[in-house]
Design an enzyme around this catalytic site. Structure first.
Site, PDB file in Angstrom:
ATOM      1  N   PRO A   1       9.820 -13.026   6.151  1.00 54.30           N
ATOM      2  CA  PRO A   1      10.982 -13.835   5.744  1.00 54.30           C
ATOM      3  C   PRO A   1      11.877 -14.122   6.954  1.00 54.30           C
ATOM      4  CG  PRO A   1      11.332 -11.551   5.124  1.00 54.30           C
ATOM      5  CD  PRO A   1       9.960 -11.610   5.724  1.00 54.30           C
TER       6      PRO A   1
ATOM      7  N   ASP B   1      12.948 -11.847  11.913  1.00 49.26           N
ATOM      8  CA  ASP B   1      12.536 -11.258  10.634  1.00 49.26           C
ATOM      9  C   ASP B   1      13.781 -10.709   9.932  1.00 49.26           C
ATOM     10  OD1 ASP B   1      11.512  -9.722   8.560  1.00 49.26           O
ATOM     11  OD2 ASP B   1       9.784  -9.031   9.727  1.00 49.26           O
ATOM     12  N   HIS B   2      14.151 -11.302   8.794  1.00 48.25           N
ATOM     13  CA  HIS B   2      15.395 -10.940   8.122  1.00 48.25           C
ATOM     14  C   HIS B   2      15.338  -9.547   7.496  1.00 48.25           C
ATOM     15  CE1 HIS B   2      19.260 -11.635   6.246  1.00 48.25           C
ATOM     16  NE2 HIS B   2      19.278 -12.879   6.690  1.00 48.25           N
ATOM     17  N   ARG B   3      14.137  -8.965   7.369  1.00 49.85           N
ATOM     18  CA  ARG B   3      14.040  -7.597   6.862  1.00 49.85           C
ATOM     19  C   ARG B   3      14.577  -6.599   7.869  1.00 49.85           C
ATOM     20  NH1 ARG B   3       7.739  -7.489   5.779  1.00 49.85           N
ATOM     21  NH2 ARG B   3       7.915  -8.376   7.871  1.00 49.85           N
ATOM     22  N   VAL B   4      14.560  -6.987   9.141  1.00 46.12           N
ATOM     23  CA  VAL B   4      14.999  -6.096  10.214  1.00 46.12           C
ATOM     24  C   VAL B   4      16.318  -6.562  10.814  1.00 46.12           C
ATOM     25  CG1 VAL B   4      14.369  -5.119  12.470  1.00 46.12           C
ATOM     26  CG2 VAL B   4      12.585  -5.529  10.747  1.00 46.12           C
TER      27      VAL B   4
END
Length: 538
Positions: free
Chosen positions: A336, A510-513
């Protein structure tokens, strides 16, 4: 009388220190000659290491993550059956059950090797021919590769022998029953007594014969014969394993439907379909870290006959473009990512670069803006270490090294050479190394280790044009910096508009990180460094 044999990695060309991605056997397993025992994967190829002898595995000497080269010991094998069994031809295949004869040509007469049952596929184009006249092939060795709109398929040889004539070429269309090659069959072995499923080799018992690793073993041809009672454990070819990894599927969770339980590409596709429809097989544990495939509910890819609308030309993708497409497709779906844009004022830095090149023109090395971008990236990675990381399940791997990949445009497609330890190199050294690697990339001479280990990537379109774009994160990295062509623009200095050289930056993360605030700070810091490079020394 049994003896212990060391099974080693055979000649694998220029590849060295290739990581083990899968161990296919364990102590106590009974294996056939040429059965795959471990799978290696470099940046360019996935390779099965076959056993040179049949017997029982006494000890496995390697584990996943180990790196192997030619001569590395993989397993030790107790070769009991082969010591007393009658010798047969040196070109051997897994023996058939005692009630049937092995498919070898006892008289040496020519054999037509045809395309086996490939389901509903017809007129499938040949994209690669793997053998030529005079080559010695073994049963089940891949001889050509076919590619339809939906799948890539290796066609295996149904017999062992020497290629007398190749009947097809790249671009031909084949269907079930099409003749691929003519073989001069193996003349020996017709009178050899049937033995157990352990293959027997004519090689002396005191020396391990190390056959070359094939490109990628293909599934065996469809047969009505029942499998041997003690058939090898289920496994998949390297191409199927790679296909599964690209879809984020753990191969051990897939049930094989092929001969002897072999996992096919269709089995992997069925597994993914079950995962997307919420079936039990598609649990989160079966999908690689980076997100589950469940819930996407994707409809099939449209199948269109474009010739209905006008004239067309079909151009097959080359290997690099197909590999790039598979990797980027996976990354786009699984990560994402959000792209953040920033303008960097490089007026003073560009003037310094031009002056420095003029002063050092006798050195023969011209520094480019890429060298400064790499140094700025290293400084930003040190300030914001989350960008120098990889996501591994629920853990974040923070890297203490600074290896910078850079996208290189080549006649055959995009490749990403890697500058190792960029933090320890000066601008001139970076300029020299990037120039050398780019030249090797254009010539197709990059080695696997020259494209491995990047912790951050820069994709620069500055020499071509453009303003802003959204680069795709190169997994397992968490961010990539896109750079477009700099242009003179009027900038308000508080009193008047002045001409400044502005370089557009596009950072995908990466929007998760990495959240939006952190990504923006990173981008702004890069721009500040490029505006006043003295900050990079702070």
């Amino acid at each position: 009388m049994s003896q212990i044999i060391e099974i080693k990695v055979p000649d694998i060309g220029d590849y060295k220190d290739v990581p083990v991605i899968e161990v296919l056997v364990k102590a106590g397993d009974k294996i056939d000659k040429e059965q795959s025992i471990v799978v290696l994967e470099s940046d360019k190829a996935t390779m099965d290491v076959p056993s040179s002898h049949a017997g029982v595995v006494k000890e496995v000497k390697v584990k996943v993550g180990d790196t192997l080269s030619e001569g590395s010991v993989v397993i030790t094998l107790e070769e009991g059956a082969a010591a007393t069994a009658p010798a047969v031809s040196a070109v051997s295949a897994p023996a058939a059950p005692a009630t049937s004869a092995a498919p070898v040509n006892s008289g040496g007469a020519p054999i037509e090797v045809k395309v086996p049952d490939i389901g509903d596929y017809k007129d499938v184009p040949v994209i690669e021919v793997l053998v030529k006249a005079g080559d010695k092939v073994e049963k089940e060795q891949s001889i050509v590769v076919l590619e339809s709109d939906k799948a890539t398929m290796d066609v295996p040889s149904s017999h062992a022998g020497v290629v007398k004539e190749v009947k097809v070429k790249v671009g031909d269309n084949l269907s079930e029953g099409s003749v691929v090659v003519i073989l001069d069959g193996v003349s020996s072995g017709a009178s050899a007594p049937a033995v157990a499923s352990l293959a027997v080799s004519a090689a002396p018992a005191t020396k391990a014969v190390e056959p070359p690793i094939a490109r990628a073993p293909a599934p065996p041809p469809i047969s009505n014969a029942p499998p041997a009672a003690d058939a090898a454990v289920s496994h998949a070819s390297p191409s199927v394993r790679k296909f599964a990894r690209e879809l984020g599927v753990t191969i051990g969770q897939v049930k094989g439907s092929g001969p002897k339980g072999r996992i096919t590409q269709e089995d992997v596709q069925a597994f993914v379909k079950a995962a997307m429809s919420g079936g039990g097989a598609g649990s989160s544990s079966a999908v690689a870290s980076g997100g589950s495939l469940g819930g996407l509910n994707l409809i099939p890819w449209p199948k269109v006959d474009f010739t209905k609308f006008g004239e067309i030309e079909r151009q097959p993708l080359n290997r690099i473009k197909k590999l790039t497409a598979a990797n980027l497709g996976r990354n786009w779906v699984m990560i994402p990512a959000v792209t953040y844009h920033e303008d960097a004022d490089i007026t003073d830095l560009e003037a310094f670069r031009v002056l420095t090149n003029k002063e050092n023109e006798k050195k023969g090395v011209k520094i480019t803006m890429l060298g400064f971008l790499m140094k700025a990236a290293v400084a930003a990675l040190k300030k914001y270490p989350e960008f120098n990381s990889s996501l591994d399940g629920d853990d974040l791997i923070l890297k203490k090294y600074f290896n910078i990949g850079f996208a290189a445009d080549t006649p055959t497609g995009l490749v990403v050479p890697v500058i190792k330890d960029a933090d320890k190199k000066g601008i001139f050294e970076l300029a020299k190394e990037t120039s050398e690697l780019a030249a090797l990339a254009r010539e197709g001479k990059l080695k696997p280790d020259q494209m491995q280990g990047a912790s951050f990537t820069i994709s620069s379109l500055g020499g071509i044009g453009g303003t802003y774009f959204s680069p795709i994160v190169n997994a397992p990295e968490v961010a990539i910096l896109g750079v477009s062509k700099a242009a003179m623009k009027p900038v308000w200095d508080g009193k008047q508009f002045v001409p400044r050289l502005i370089c557009p930056l596009s950072l995908s993360a990466d929007h998760r990180v990495i959240d939006g605030a952190l990504a923006t700070r990173f981008n702004v810091y890069i721009a500040q460094l490029l505006a006043d490079f003295r900050r990079a020394s702070l």
